[in-house]
Write a protein that holds these residues in place. Sequence first.
Motif, short mmCIF file in Angstrom:
data_model
loop_
_atom_site.label_atom_id
_atom_site.label_comp_id
_atom_site.label_asym_id
_atom_site.label_seq_id
_atom_site.Cartn_x
_atom_site.Cartn_y
_atom_site.Cartn_z
N VAL A 147 2.80 5.66 -8.81
CA VAL A 147 3.02 6.19 -7.47
C VAL A 147 2.53 5.15 -6.45
O VAL A 147 1.43 4.61 -6.60
CB VAL A 147 2.27 7.53 -7.26
CG1 VAL A 147 2.34 7.95 -5.81
CG2 VAL A 147 2.86 8.60 -8.15
N THR A 148 3.33 4.85 -5.44
CA THR A 148 2.95 3.84 -4.44
C THR A 148 1.72 4.31 -3.66
O THR A 148 1.66 5.44 -3.19
CB THR A 148 4.12 3.61 -3.47
OG1 THR A 148 5.28 3.23 -4.22
CG2 THR A 148 3.78 2.51 -2.48
N TYR A 149 0.76 3.40 -3.54
CA TYR A 149 -0.50 3.73 -2.86
C TYR A 149 -0.35 3.56 -1.35
O TYR A 149 0.28 2.61 -0.86
CB TYR A 149 -1.62 2.82 -3.37
CG TYR A 149 -2.90 2.96 -2.57
CD1 TYR A 149 -3.76 4.04 -2.80
CD2 TYR A 149 -3.24 2.04 -1.59
CE1 TYR A 149 -4.91 4.19 -2.06
CE2 TYR A 149 -4.41 2.18 -0.85
CZ TYR A 149 -5.25 3.25 -1.10
OH TYR A 149 -6.41 3.40 -0.38
N ASN A 150 -0.94 4.47 -0.60
CA ASN A 150 -1.04 4.39 0.86
C ASN A 150 -2.51 4.49 1.25
O ASN A 150 -3.26 5.27 0.64
CB ASN A 150 -0.27 5.52 1.55
CG ASN A 150 1.22 5.41 1.30
OD1 ASN A 150 1.76 4.33 1.24
ND2 ASN A 150 1.88 6.56 1.15
N PRO A 151 -2.94 3.76 2.26
CA PRO A 151 -4.34 3.87 2.70
C PRO A 151 -4.67 5.31 3.08
O PRO A 151 -3.88 5.98 3.74
CB PRO A 151 -4.40 2.93 3.91
CG PRO A 151 -3.28 1.95 3.69
CD PRO A 151 -2.21 2.71 3.00
#
Length: 835
Positions: free
Chosen positions: A731-735
């Motif tokens: 899953v793409t990480y977001n801050p």
Amino acid sequence: MKKHIFSFLIIFIILSSLSFSYTVRRGDTLGVWVLGYPEYSIEKLIVGPQGDITVPPIGRVMAEGKTLEELEKEISLKMESYIKTNKITVGITQYAPFPVTVLGNTNVNGIVDIRAERIKLSELIGLVGGIKDISKSSYALIKAPDGSEQRVNIEWIKTGQKGEDPYIYQNYFVLFPFDYSNNINIFSEFGTSSLNYFEGMTLKSVLASINIPTNKIASNIIIIRNSEIMEVNFEKTLKEEDFVLKPGDTLIIPYNYTNKVLVFSDFGSVSLDFFQGMGIKSLITLIGSNAGISMPISQINDQITIIRGTDVIDLSLENITKGNDFLLQPGDSVLINKSQNYVYLSSEELSKRVDFEKNETMNVRTLLVKTGINESSVEEVRVNNEIYGLESMLQTGDFVQIKVKRNYVYLSGAFVQPGKVTFLPQENITLDKILAISKGFTQDFSGNLIIIEENGISKNLKVDPYDLSSFQNINILPGSTIIADTELKVAYIFGEFSDVVQYKNGQTLFELLIPFNLNESYEIRYQISDKSEVINASEKDKLEKITLSGKVFLEIAKTSSNEVIVYKAGETKVIQNKIVRLIDVFSSVNGFAPVDKGTIEIYKDGKIINKIDSQDLLNNLMLEIPQGSYVYVKPNLENSYIAVLGNINPKSIRSDVPLSLVEILSTSQIDWKNQELVYIYTEKNAEIKVNIKDIDSLRNVLVNPGSIVYVPPTEELVVYVFGEVVRPGLVTYNPGMTVLDAILKAGNVSKTAQMSTVYLFKDGPENPPVSLDLAGINKAAPVKTGMNPEIKPKDIIFVPKNALTSVVEVMSTVQMFMNFINAGFDTYQNITEIF
């Protein structure tokens, strides 16, 4: 795709606006659509046994008994804390079946399940096989649950024309009574019959149709019409004026003997010789002994009618049997009817008409005895929708509903027919009975049964599905839940495609990959048990020899591009032919138009491999372009362009003067957080490497017209989500991302997920995880403090199937996932990204 989803939304908005008055029932399947947020939209929400649905991310919402408009408002209100705009549409995608009881003159009697919001009377008639004898029913009697009745004429069905056609709803009774009011009934010593009435029907036409010898008909024929008795001269009818009949007329045609007594009855008709002192008692005795007609006195209606000339005499059979007999005279006609005492019974076991004897006590207790229903197992009795006791008296034509107490066992897992199984209160519940009702196990049954009793005690039972004799003496307590474990036959797919696929016994790796339509541009790395291998997707023979078993891990990697990208002045074309030639490229963008001169540059792996100007074009039209190439068609315009390519939306900027690199990138939606390097290729093929993290240098970089700005791909920051989620994997990480954010990005949890024990690995799969309780999300309640922490790139989240899963088992499964993924990183490093 967006246009397709929008069309569906418009359709469901219209449907829901037409159905706002509909009240949601248990078992309905709802769809909830959130405009602009497809990740929160779901089309299959079944209203459960408790009347609720689970709507991500707000949790459980009570749906039963509410209108669709009420549900939309409630869900919209709760969604406000999750999304900015909350245009919610709720619609019915499949109605739950509701019961309608049909009795009387139809080919099918009983309880009929209707899968719709409502059904028209004409549609219901078709569903039960039509009217059995349309000549014997002229109307339908519709009873609503509140006791209200509606009488509907159904004569229009005979002609096929439109008529009164009301809607039928849940728990309605529909009765089609047998009705002879539209017939001509004929009683005579020659026989008894009933003819369908038609307009203009006369006495002469009736006599001609029933084939009675005219010389044996008495001089006068008796016609009964609405309790009025008329005598019609037979000879006058034949020779002079005919007699016109009306619907419901009864014809009594006497035999041409004056010393006879005629008897007409529901048991049969007969002519008896008159004798002095003949009375009703002797007449009934003679009929039973000499005429061969069975006429039990217990079944005779109390009222007996004597027609003597033009007089009508009504007698009470009970008074005659207890007192003085009634003496008959020659030529008398005696009408005897059968006693009609009956009710209509409806229960889960049967729906039918129940007849009572004439002197039989007509109450609820007697009805139960007659139908074999044990009164100790009766939960509720309703007569005409009112609650009755066992001693309550019944009337002819009453609708009686009997609700019987039940014991239940719930089946889940690898049963052929899972669900709720019902038993009678006194019935002994054994495992062999349960298997007979559920039709046994499916092929993927593991041989392990989990029995969870109503008090929470659970036990495991190993069984042989091929030896059913061992199940006979295994008793199951009412309220228990039995789970038949399945062998885990699932494939986890990563890489270019992300999916979780269940497979069947004996299925091969080739059969599993057919839906993905792969070609030689892809490599397959698989792990089945301890075996791991890399195979090209075109090696069909090898793939067909690999049989799937247990947990299967697949990585699909694209090793070479199978397309050519063509760019010209802001226009991009993708050519996916197996062989791409220069003429294909040139034609795809309409050449150098609007001019006829220019150059074509061919790039491969970020480097220019060929350059062709307009003078050499004709000699190179059949030049083959390598797969995975990028072709830049540059018309020779007076003004120049700066091409922006790579890990952004490709575009062309027209400029006559050098532009700042900051200005170019500021309108290109670049990932400033993760991007570090940008390359500039000048008109003279010089490469300039720019570190955009160095802000001071970045401001001083100018890009000349004719140059190409290339933004290379960045390493994507990811977290790992495994277990009971819709799309397990990366899953793409977001801050600022939290555990719940990552789970929602993985498609949300599945129905079998145990949210009270979600595991978070912060220090790799080999170290113990943190256990988080996120169960509140299922009930639309706040998550406990500290249970939804922020996460970092490379963190691992595992959602278990049940709360009994041990930490050791979780760590083992996660390590298996991560070993498989880490082993595939080398493959990912070799994949060339397309500009």
